[in-house]
Design an enzyme around this catalytic site. Structure first.
Site, PDB file in Angstrom:
ATOM      1  N   HIS A   1      41.535  46.942  55.400  1.00  0.00           N
ATOM      2  CA  HIS A   1      41.166  48.132  56.331  1.00  0.00           C
ATOM      3  C   HIS A   1      41.289  49.357  55.753  1.00  0.00           C
ATOM      4  O   HIS A   1      42.602  49.808  55.525  1.00  0.00           O
ATOM      5  CB  HIS A   1      41.973  47.926  57.538  1.00  0.00           C
ATOM      6  CG  HIS A   1      41.533  48.803  58.836  1.00  0.00           C
ATOM      7  ND1 HIS A   1      41.335  48.243  59.948  1.00  0.00           N
ATOM      8  CD2 HIS A   1      41.521  50.033  58.896  1.00  0.00           C
ATOM      9  CE1 HIS A   1      40.896  49.143  60.877  1.00  0.00           C
ATOM     10  NE2 HIS A   1      40.998  50.427  60.237  1.00  0.00           N
TER      11      HIS A   1
ATOM     12  N   HIS B   1      39.785  53.712  55.231  1.00  0.00           N
ATOM     13  CA  HIS B   1      38.973  54.693  55.592  1.00  0.00           C
ATOM     14  C   HIS B   1      38.759  55.606  54.180  1.00  0.00           C
ATOM     15  O   HIS B   1      39.564  56.055  53.537  1.00  0.00           O
ATOM     16  CB  HIS B   1      39.618  55.465  56.793  1.00  0.00           C
ATOM     17  CG  HIS B   1      39.574  55.062  58.021  1.00  0.00           C
ATOM     18  ND1 HIS B   1      38.428  54.847  58.977  1.00  0.00           N
ATOM     19  CD2 HIS B   1      40.723  54.341  58.511  1.00  0.00           C
ATOM     20  CE1 HIS B   1      38.929  54.244  59.812  1.00  0.00           C
ATOM     21  NE2 HIS B   1      40.074  53.886  59.534  1.00  0.00           N
TER      22      HIS B   1
ATOM     23  N   LYS C   1      32.248  45.889  62.982  1.00  0.00           N
ATOM     24  CA  LYS C   1      33.513  46.403  63.530  1.00  0.00           C
ATOM     25  C   LYS C   1      33.185  47.035  64.816  1.00  0.00           C
ATOM     26  O   LYS C   1      32.438  47.732  65.053  1.00  0.00           O
ATOM     27  CB  LYS C   1      34.073  47.774  62.494  1.00  0.00           C
ATOM     28  CG  LYS C   1      35.056  48.413  63.078  1.00  0.00           C
ATOM     29  CD  LYS C   1      36.545  47.402  62.923  1.00  0.00           C
ATOM     30  CE  LYS C   1      37.655  48.310  63.736  1.00  0.00           C
ATOM     31  NZ  LYS C   1      38.246  49.153  62.863  1.00  0.00           N
TER      32      LYS C   1
ATOM     33  N   HIS D   1      39.222  47.013  66.737  1.00  0.00           N
ATOM     34  CA  HIS D   1      40.102  48.010  67.003  1.00  0.00           C
ATOM     35  C   HIS D   1      40.494  47.572  68.419  1.00  0.00           C
ATOM     36  O   HIS D   1      39.849  47.902  69.256  1.00  0.00           O
ATOM     37  CB  HIS D   1      39.763  49.402  67.028  1.00  0.00           C
ATOM     38  CG  HIS D   1      40.682  50.341  67.424  1.00  0.00           C
ATOM     39  ND1 HIS D   1      41.152  51.177  66.554  1.00  0.00           N
ATOM     40  CD2 HIS D   1      41.382  50.827  68.392  1.00  0.00           C
ATOM     41  CE1 HIS D   1      42.009  51.927  66.929  1.00  0.00           C
ATOM     42  NE2 HIS D   1      42.297  51.804  68.112  1.00  0.00           N
TER      43      HIS D   1
ATOM     44  N   HIS E   1      44.842  45.869  62.367  1.00  0.00           N
ATOM     45  CA  HIS E   1      46.215  46.908  62.645  1.00  0.00           C
ATOM     46  C   HIS E   1      46.864  46.561  63.688  1.00  0.00           C
ATOM     47  O   HIS E   1      47.147  47.489  64.535  1.00  0.00           O
ATOM     48  CB  HIS E   1      45.731  48.551  62.506  1.00  0.00           C
ATOM     49  CG  HIS E   1      44.598  48.884  63.195  1.00  0.00           C
ATOM     50  ND1 HIS E   1      44.564  48.746  64.550  1.00  0.00           N
ATOM     51  CD2 HIS E   1      43.657  49.575  62.805  1.00  0.00           C
ATOM     52  CE1 HIS E   1      43.557  49.271  65.034  1.00  0.00           C
ATOM     53  NE2 HIS E   1      42.939  49.897  64.034  1.00  0.00           N
TER      54      HIS E   1
ATOM     55  N   ASP F   1      44.896  50.875  56.768  1.00  0.00           N
ATOM     56  CA  ASP F   1      44.275  51.864  57.697  1.00  0.00           C
ATOM     57  C   ASP F   1      44.513  53.204  57.113  1.00  0.00           C
ATOM     58  O   ASP F   1      44.908  54.050  57.919  1.00  0.00           O
ATOM     59  CB  ASP F   1      44.747  51.417  59.237  1.00  0.00           C
ATOM     60  CG  ASP F   1      43.910  52.112  60.054  1.00  0.00           C
ATOM     61  OD1 ASP F   1      42.678  52.745  60.043  1.00  0.00           O
ATOM     62  OD2 ASP F   1      44.633  52.710  61.173  1.00  0.00           O
TER      63      ASP F   1
END
Length: 336
Positions: A12, A14, A94, A131, A165, A237
């Site tokens: 996970h 970004h 996602k 999420h 997460h 994350d």
């Protein structure tokens, strides 16, 4: 003392885009063999041309580093034809509840309204990553969303669902109730509680969504990670924001951990006498759950001092990491 980790994976991650990606993508590419790339850009990565263009920009930012970016589409209603074209290019899709986190305004407002896409994904074997937060009281948002996970797990029993997460003891317990549920957990949620974020002077660089929870939640997450629960995977994350977006009124949500994650996890597992389980947590579980074959990369982590930089800078960007300016007791010493 040292440990050699085979093909560490960050499930996970970004990368953002443009100049920020040019700064942060190499920092993951140095110590990880692959990572699941989040699609919540502006506009979101919700069609194949946009995804392929984003992949090209990622490859350019990574240069010659041996790192597989596992791509995801941003969830919306998709036709079977769209999914058939995209399937070989993606690891999954996602789902963001609309407005729940950064750049999620185009997310889902009503779960039942998008069930046709869940059904297609189940039939085609495309994983769903979620999420999992409601819009309730901030400390209860993940707990309130668990009933939605249960609903999806029961209604679509062959749909592989990843609770992204996770932050609560309740989420850890849910892992064992449904065969088609698995989860990722971040570095920060294994270490901090809400007290570290806001118990004294507010620490904006530890503020993220889902927010850190209570000590008993952290303990449940940590024990599951230390025991390398087979359905739990590391997903940082790692969420970079410019310094100006963190140290300001209206602080952006996200903790930046990519450059130090491998070393800090080694320290955490060593401190708890579970270093032998780190390989499973940081790679083997993800390989088993997703069936990926990451590039062969061996990362040596040694018990020696490593001072975390106060910030990472480049391309006109400044990003402050977790543990900025602090000294860790483990360091990455070799990559081959």
């Amino acid at each position: 003392m040292e440990i050699k980790l085979r093909s560490p994976l960050d499930m996970h991650l970004h990368f953002r885009d443009d100049d920020m990606m040019k700064l942060v993508a190499p920092l993951s590419g140095d110590t990880f063999a692959g990572g699941v790339i989040m699609p919540n850009l502006v506009p979101p990565v919700d069609n194949l041309p946009r995804l392929l263009q984003y992949r090209e920009r990622i490859d350019s930012a990574l240069g010659d580093r041996q790192f597989d970016p596992y791509m995801m589409l941003f969830f919306r209603q998709y036709s079977q034809a769209e999914l058939e074209l995209a399937q070989k290019h993606i690891l999954g899709i996602k789902l963001y509840p609309a407005g729940a986190t950064t750049n999620s305004e185009a997310g889902v407002s009503e779960i039942k309204a998008v069930e046709p896409t869940f059904k297609l994904m189940e039939e085609m074997g495309i994983p769903l990553m979620v999420h999992g937060e409601t819009h309730g009281f901030v400390m209860d948002r993940e707990r309130e969303f668990l009933s939605i996970y249960e609903y999806l797990a029961r209604k679509f029993p062959k749909l592989k669902i990843t609770m992204e997460h996770i932050t609560t003891a309740d989420a850890v317990q849910l892992l064992d109730r449904y065969e088609n549920l698995r989860a990722t957990v971040t570095l920060q949620h294994l270490i901090i509680t809400l007290d570290d974020v806001a118990g004294g002077m507010l620490n904006p660089h530890l503020f993220c969504k889902p927010i850190a929870k209570r000590p008993e939640d952290r303990e449940a997450l940590l024990q599951a990670a230390l025991e390398a629960h087979p359905k739990l995977m590391f997903g940082s994350d790692s969420a970079p924001h410019p310094l100006s977006a963190k140290e300001c009124c209206g602080c952006a949500a996200g903790v930046f951990t990519a450059p130090l994650a491998v070393a800090r996890l080694a320290q955490l597992f060593d401190d708890n006498g579970k270093l032998d389980n780190l390989q499973a947590f940081i790679s083997d579980n993800a390989v088993a759950q997703y069936g990926v074959t990451p590039p062969a990369k061996e990362v040596t982590v040694t018990k020696k001092a490593f001072k975390v930089p106060a910030a990472y800078e480049g391309f006109g960007q400044t990003v402050v990491p977790m543990h900025a300016g602090e000294e860790l007791s483990w360091a990455v010493t070799d990559i081959s």
